[in-house]
Design a protein around this motif. Structure first.
Motif, PDB file in Angstrom:
ATOM      1  N   ALA A  70     -72.168 -45.120  35.757  1.00  0.00           N
ATOM      2  CA  ALA A  70     -71.726 -45.293  37.132  1.00  0.00           C
ATOM      3  C   ALA A  70     -72.937 -45.091  38.042  1.00  0.00           C
ATOM      4  O   ALA A  70     -73.728 -44.175  37.841  1.00  0.00           O
ATOM      5  CB  ALA A  70     -70.634 -44.283  37.471  1.00  0.00           C
ATOM      6  N   GLN A  72     -74.168 -45.189  42.222  1.00  0.00           N
ATOM      7  CA  GLN A  72     -73.830 -45.281  43.646  1.00  0.00           C
ATOM      8  C   GLN A  72     -74.752 -46.298  44.306  1.00  0.00           C
ATOM      9  O   GLN A  72     -75.973 -46.245  44.142  1.00  0.00           O
ATOM     10  CB  GLN A  72     -73.993 -43.911  44.315  1.00  0.00           C
ATOM     11  N   GLY A  78     -70.103 -48.866  47.389  1.00  0.00           N
ATOM     12  CA  GLY A  78     -69.548 -47.741  46.649  1.00  0.00           C
ATOM     13  C   GLY A  78     -70.220 -47.585  45.296  1.00  0.00           C
ATOM     14  O   GLY A  78     -71.407 -47.846  45.132  1.00  0.00           O
ATOM     15  N   THR A  79     -69.443 -47.168  44.304  1.00  0.00           N
ATOM     16  CA  THR A  79     -69.975 -46.929  42.965  1.00  0.00           C
ATOM     17  C   THR A  79     -69.646 -48.096  42.053  1.00  0.00           C
ATOM     18  O   THR A  79     -68.507 -48.567  42.004  1.00  0.00           O
ATOM     19  CB  THR A  79     -69.385 -45.633  42.376  1.00  0.00           C
ATOM     20  N   ILE A  80     -70.659 -48.573  41.341  1.00  0.00           N
ATOM     21  CA  ILE A  80     -70.473 -49.686  40.412  1.00  0.00           C
ATOM     22  C   ILE A  80     -70.918 -49.249  39.017  1.00  0.00           C
ATOM     23  O   ILE A  80     -71.466 -48.160  38.841  1.00  0.00           O
ATOM     24  CB  ILE A  80     -71.273 -50.931  40.849  1.00  0.00           C
ATOM     25  N   THR A 172     -66.208 -51.555  39.134  1.00  0.00           N
ATOM     26  CA  THR A 172     -66.251 -50.130  39.453  1.00  0.00           C
ATOM     27  C   THR A 172     -66.055 -49.312  38.181  1.00  0.00           C
ATOM     28  O   THR A 172     -65.640 -49.846  37.147  1.00  0.00           O
ATOM     29  CB  THR A 172     -65.140 -49.758  40.453  1.00  0.00           C
ATOM     30  N   LYS A 176     -62.199 -51.816  38.225  1.00  0.00           N
ATOM     31  CA  LYS A 176     -61.684 -52.629  39.321  1.00  0.00           C
ATOM     32  C   LYS A 176     -62.821 -53.403  39.991  1.00  0.00           C
ATOM     33  O   LYS A 176     -63.987 -53.208  39.679  1.00  0.00           O
ATOM     34  CB  LYS A 176     -60.962 -51.740  40.322  1.00  0.00           C
ATOM     35  N   ALA A 178     -65.403 -54.226  42.816  1.00  0.00           N
ATOM     36  CA  ALA A 178     -66.102 -53.499  43.870  1.00  0.00           C
ATOM     37  C   ALA A 178     -65.976 -54.278  45.179  1.00  0.00           C
ATOM     38  O   ALA A 178     -66.097 -55.500  45.203  1.00  0.00           O
ATOM     39  CB  ALA A 178     -67.572 -53.326  43.506  1.00  0.00           C
ATOM     40  N   SER A 181     -66.956 -50.681  51.199  1.00  0.00           N
ATOM     41  CA  SER A 181     -66.113 -49.583  51.667  1.00  0.00           C
ATOM     42  C   SER A 181     -65.903 -49.645  53.170  1.00  0.00           C
ATOM     43  O   SER A 181     -64.952 -49.095  53.686  1.00  0.00           O
ATOM     44  CB  SER A 181     -66.749 -48.236  51.294  1.00  0.00           C
ATOM     45  N   SER A 188     -63.004 -45.462  48.733  1.00  0.00           N
ATOM     46  CA  SER A 188     -63.869 -45.950  47.661  1.00  0.00           C
ATOM     47  C   SER A 188     -63.297 -47.235  47.105  1.00  0.00           C
ATOM     48  O   SER A 188     -62.115 -47.515  47.255  1.00  0.00           O
ATOM     49  CB  SER A 188     -63.946 -44.913  46.538  1.00  0.00           C
ATOM     50  N   PRO A 189     -64.138 -48.084  46.444  1.00  0.00           N
ATOM     51  CA  PRO A 189     -63.629 -49.323  45.862  1.00  0.00           C
ATOM     52  C   PRO A 189     -62.508 -49.066  44.869  1.00  0.00           C
ATOM     53  O   PRO A 189     -61.571 -49.819  44.780  1.00  0.00           O
ATOM     54  CB  PRO A 189     -64.870 -49.903  45.142  1.00  0.00           C
ATOM     55  N   SER A 190     -62.591 -47.973  44.136  1.00  0.00           N
ATOM     56  CA  SER A 190     -61.569 -47.687  43.134  1.00  0.00           C
ATOM     57  C   SER A 190     -60.208 -47.506  43.783  1.00  0.00           C
ATOM     58  O   SER A 190     -59.214 -48.069  43.364  1.00  0.00           O
ATOM     59  CB  SER A 190     -61.938 -46.427  42.347  1.00  0.00           C
TER      60      SER A 190
END
Length: 199
Positions: A70, A72, A78-80, A172, A176, A178, A181, A188-190
């Motif tokens: 993961a 940032q 967000g986080t990918i 993500t 999910k 991304a 945000s 968050s994308p999640s």
């Protein structure tokens, strides 16, 4: 005279028999050589096909990894998820359950991520799995979605495939899509994608 003639006739017959035997042996050797040639040609041809498939798999249209991480982002995404080297990984909206719809020229641009052993994870919550592609290779899935790397990303950290053709998205840690945000209330994308069908 008759004995002499008989002797000549017998000698001639023996010579003819020897000549025919020699010709027969020569013909047999030719036949054997001719029969062996296709076998020798066939084996390399089969091996060549296998080698070509192997070359295709390793010539840039497939990649493998032993870790998913993961990461940032710094651009509001967000986080990918990236591979072990930090390349952005993507998912494809047209994929179906346990089946990649990205084959042929698509797989040359969007390189399927193959399993190298059992990949380790760092900060990835989605369930890892694999699917078997048409060529028999095992492609990594995250939350059921096959993972890809985009040929258009030329440097680690790039996300040039994000939103491509309206069907490709960076993935993500939950598997999910991304999204920026800033498009929501800072979620968050999640969390913002949790209501999407098929997620």
């Amino acid at each position: 005279m008759s004995r002499h003639r008989i002797a000549l006739t017998m000698a001639s017959g023996v010579a003819s028999a020897l000549l025919l035997a020699a010709c027969g042996a020569s013909t047999d050797n030719s036949a054997n050589t001719g029969a062996a040639a296709p076998a020798e040609t066939t084996v390399p041809a089969d091996g060549g096909a296998t080698a070509t498939a192997g070359t295709s798999a390793g010539s840039g249209d497939m990649v493998s990894t032993d870790m998913l991480m993961a990461k940032q982002t710094s651009d509001g995404m967000g986080t990918i998820v990236t591979d072990a080297k930090g390349w952005t990984l993507y998912r494809y909206d047209k994929d179906k359950a346990a089946m990649s719809m990205c084959t042929g020229s698509c797989a040359q641009t969007w390189m399927p991520v193959m399993a190298q052993g059992t990949p380790k994870v760092m900060g990835v919550q989605g369930k890892l799995g694999t699917i078997t592609r048409d060529d028999g290779m095992k492609q990594i899935t995250l939350a059921g979605w096959p993972l890809y790397r985009y040929m258009g990303d030329t440097k680690v950290g790039e996300m040039n495939g994000q939103g491509k053709d309206g069907t490709w998205s960076a993935v993500t840690p939950a598997g999910k899509k991304a999204v920026t945000s800033s498009s929501g209330s800072g979620s968050s994308p999640s969390s913002s994608m949790s209501g999407m069908p098929g997620m």
